[in-house]
Each structure stands twice: as C-alpha cells, then as structure tokens.
Design an enzyme around this catalytic site. Sequence first.
Site, mmCIF file in Angstrom:
data_model
loop_
_atom_site.group_PDB
_atom_site.id
_atom_site.type_symbol
_atom_site.label_atom_id
_atom_site.label_comp_id
_atom_site.label_asym_id
_atom_site.label_seq_id
_atom_site.Cartn_x
_atom_site.Cartn_y
_atom_site.Cartn_z
ATOM 1 N N GLY A 46 110.721 35.097 117.038
ATOM 2 C CA GLY A 46 109.704 34.218 117.615
ATOM 3 C C GLY A 46 108.853 33.603 116.527
ATOM 4 O O GLY A 46 109.286 33.466 115.378
ATOM 5 N N GLY A 51 104.493 37.344 115.881
ATOM 6 C CA GLY A 51 105.083 38.311 114.957
ATOM 7 C C GLY A 51 104.041 39.226 114.344
ATOM 8 O O GLY A 51 104.269 40.435 114.176
ATOM 9 N N GLU A 68 112.138 37.911 112.670
ATOM 10 C CA GLU A 68 112.799 36.636 112.377
ATOM 11 C C GLU A 68 111.916 35.560 112.971
ATOM 12 O O GLU A 68 111.874 35.385 114.178
ATOM 13 C CB GLU A 68 114.210 36.636 112.974
ATOM 14 C CG GLU A 68 115.071 35.482 112.504
ATOM 15 C CD GLU A 68 114.904 34.256 113.367
ATOM 16 O OE1 GLU A 68 114.126 33.357 112.945
ATOM 17 O OE2 GLU A 68 115.515 34.194 114.427
ATOM 18 N N CYS A 102 115.548 28.110 115.577
ATOM 19 C CA CYS A 102 114.728 28.517 114.430
ATOM 20 C C CYS A 102 115.263 27.987 113.110
ATOM 21 O O CYS A 102 114.511 27.901 112.137
ATOM 22 C CB CYS A 102 114.625 30.046 114.381
ATOM 23 S SG CYS A 102 116.216 30.878 114.192
#
Length: 313
Positions: A46, A51, A68, A102
């Site tokens: 996310g 995070g 990640e 991402c």
Amino acid sequence: TAQVAALLAEAVANHFDPSVVALVQGGASTAQELLQLPFDHIFFTGGAKIGRQVMLAAATQLIPVTLELGGKNPCIVLDDANLEITARRIAWGKFFNAGQTCVAPDYVLATAGIRKPLEEAIKAAVESFFGSDPSLSASYGRLVNQAQFDRLEALLEGTQLLSGGQRDRKTLYFAPTLVSAELSQPIMQEEIFGPLLPFLEVADLASAIALVNEGEHPLAIYLFSQNREAQELLLNSSQSGGVVLNDVVVQAAFSTLPFGGVGASGMGRGHGRHGFETFSNLRSILKRGFQLDLPFRYPPYGNRLSWLRRFLD
C-alpha cells in the site's frame, strides 16, 4: 476490486482449510483489528502513510514486517532511445489498469532532443491501444472509487494539459492524460497511482539522477537508453527497489527477481524463492554427541586464555 476480493474469498474457502489460509475482507477497521493479533510476520502492500501505521502496530508486538509501498517511479528517456518502442512501452506500463499499479511509471524525465517527439509518440501509442475514445475500449480500466477520482482531479490543477483529461466521476472514467508539470506542483509531490503522466525536461542523465535523488527512493527506476555508460552511471549513482533498462513494469513478472522497495518505497523482498524465505524462520539447529568432550574448553584456562579468545573471534 470488490468483485476480485469476493472471488478470491470464494476460491480460498473452496480450496484451502481455514487453518492453513484464511482471507478476511474489510476496510481500515478490519485491518486495525488484524494488526492486534500475534502474527509471525506481516506483509503489507500500500502507501507509505498506512505503511508507517502498520509498522508502528507491529513494533508493539515485535512482529517483523515486509512493506511494499510504491512511490514515484521515474522514467528517464535519453536522446538515443528507440522512440517508437520507448513510447509504446511507457504508454502500456503507465495506462495498464488505468495507472493503478505500484510499478507504473510515475513521471517522465526526458532530454530536450526527445521530449516533444516522445510526447507525440506516446499520444499515438495511446490511440493505437485504446482508439480515439478510450472510454469505449474494453482494454481500458476505471478508477477504483470516487475518492481516488477526486484526488487525481485535484492533482491536475496547475498543470499544462498535453492530451487527454476527459473524465466522468459517475462512471469513474479518467482518460489517459499527459501533462507538463513543475517540481513544485502537487502532482510531483505524491505518488500518482492513476492515468496521469507528467513530463519534465532535463539537460542530461546526470541532471535527471540528481532530481530523482532529491526525493525519496522509488520502488523502480526506468531508463531508456542504448548507451552502456549511461546505464552504468544510473546504477552506480541512484538507489531504488529495482531498475529496468529499456522497459517498464515487467520486472514484477519475474519470480526469480527479488521484488520490493528501499527507504520510503518499502523494505524486505518477495516473489518466488525470496517470498518463501521472507515467510520462513531460518532456525539454526546444532546437534552434539557425548563421545568427545575436550577438557581445554573449560576453566581454569591459564596460558590457554589467548588461544580461546582467538577461537571465539
């Protein structure tokens, strides 16, 4: 996204014992409850903001985490790049899933000789992919929700529109959009995660690297150049989770490559064997017998002390 989540929940329930694999659907409150449980490892995908919250929650229980987090992945294009292939690959990687990946190229840094031709070539590639009206294309996606639509619409403010920009909040359609931007503008201050592609002009590769290094370390850096010295300069002068030379996004498809970020783009690695090792506890086991028990290991050591120190070192 909701439909995919429902399909996964059904498939997991059908094929796995719940004591082995369990899938829980929910939003932020569900995630917060999960973070209170004593897991052996937490793997989060996310944004950096959430995070940090995940890492804080895990720290209270000393649970290791893999994060990640994505980030602003620069796409550097030098004058010697193959124009048509470069444009096609950037357009594909950026507008796949309407930019909601991402590893999507976040912005383009192009040298003066190729910037304008590259803009035109990407426009042509977009039309070849999705037609003159991408809203009618079965190959072009939609945004995940209205909150993301509003966020992306706000990022457009102050930029110079080069192409696209058509949008419909009701249907969550946001056309593939190219813009000219400045570093100080909001679109260059956060991960875009959508079909907006800003262009900035740089004098040369060194200038591009310096610009990238001023920000947080990205999940990926993409360089389009046939010059080996340029490729080596990028590798030796930058930090990122990964680097792809003359392509975009495809690194995520190779299970043999460790996948993950560095700094603000994450920590730890997944995919293939690397993911297996991430979720494994490497426990050391040493077994001794009773047949041999040399007395020199035990005190008093006397003149054997210096030898023992060398042994322990």
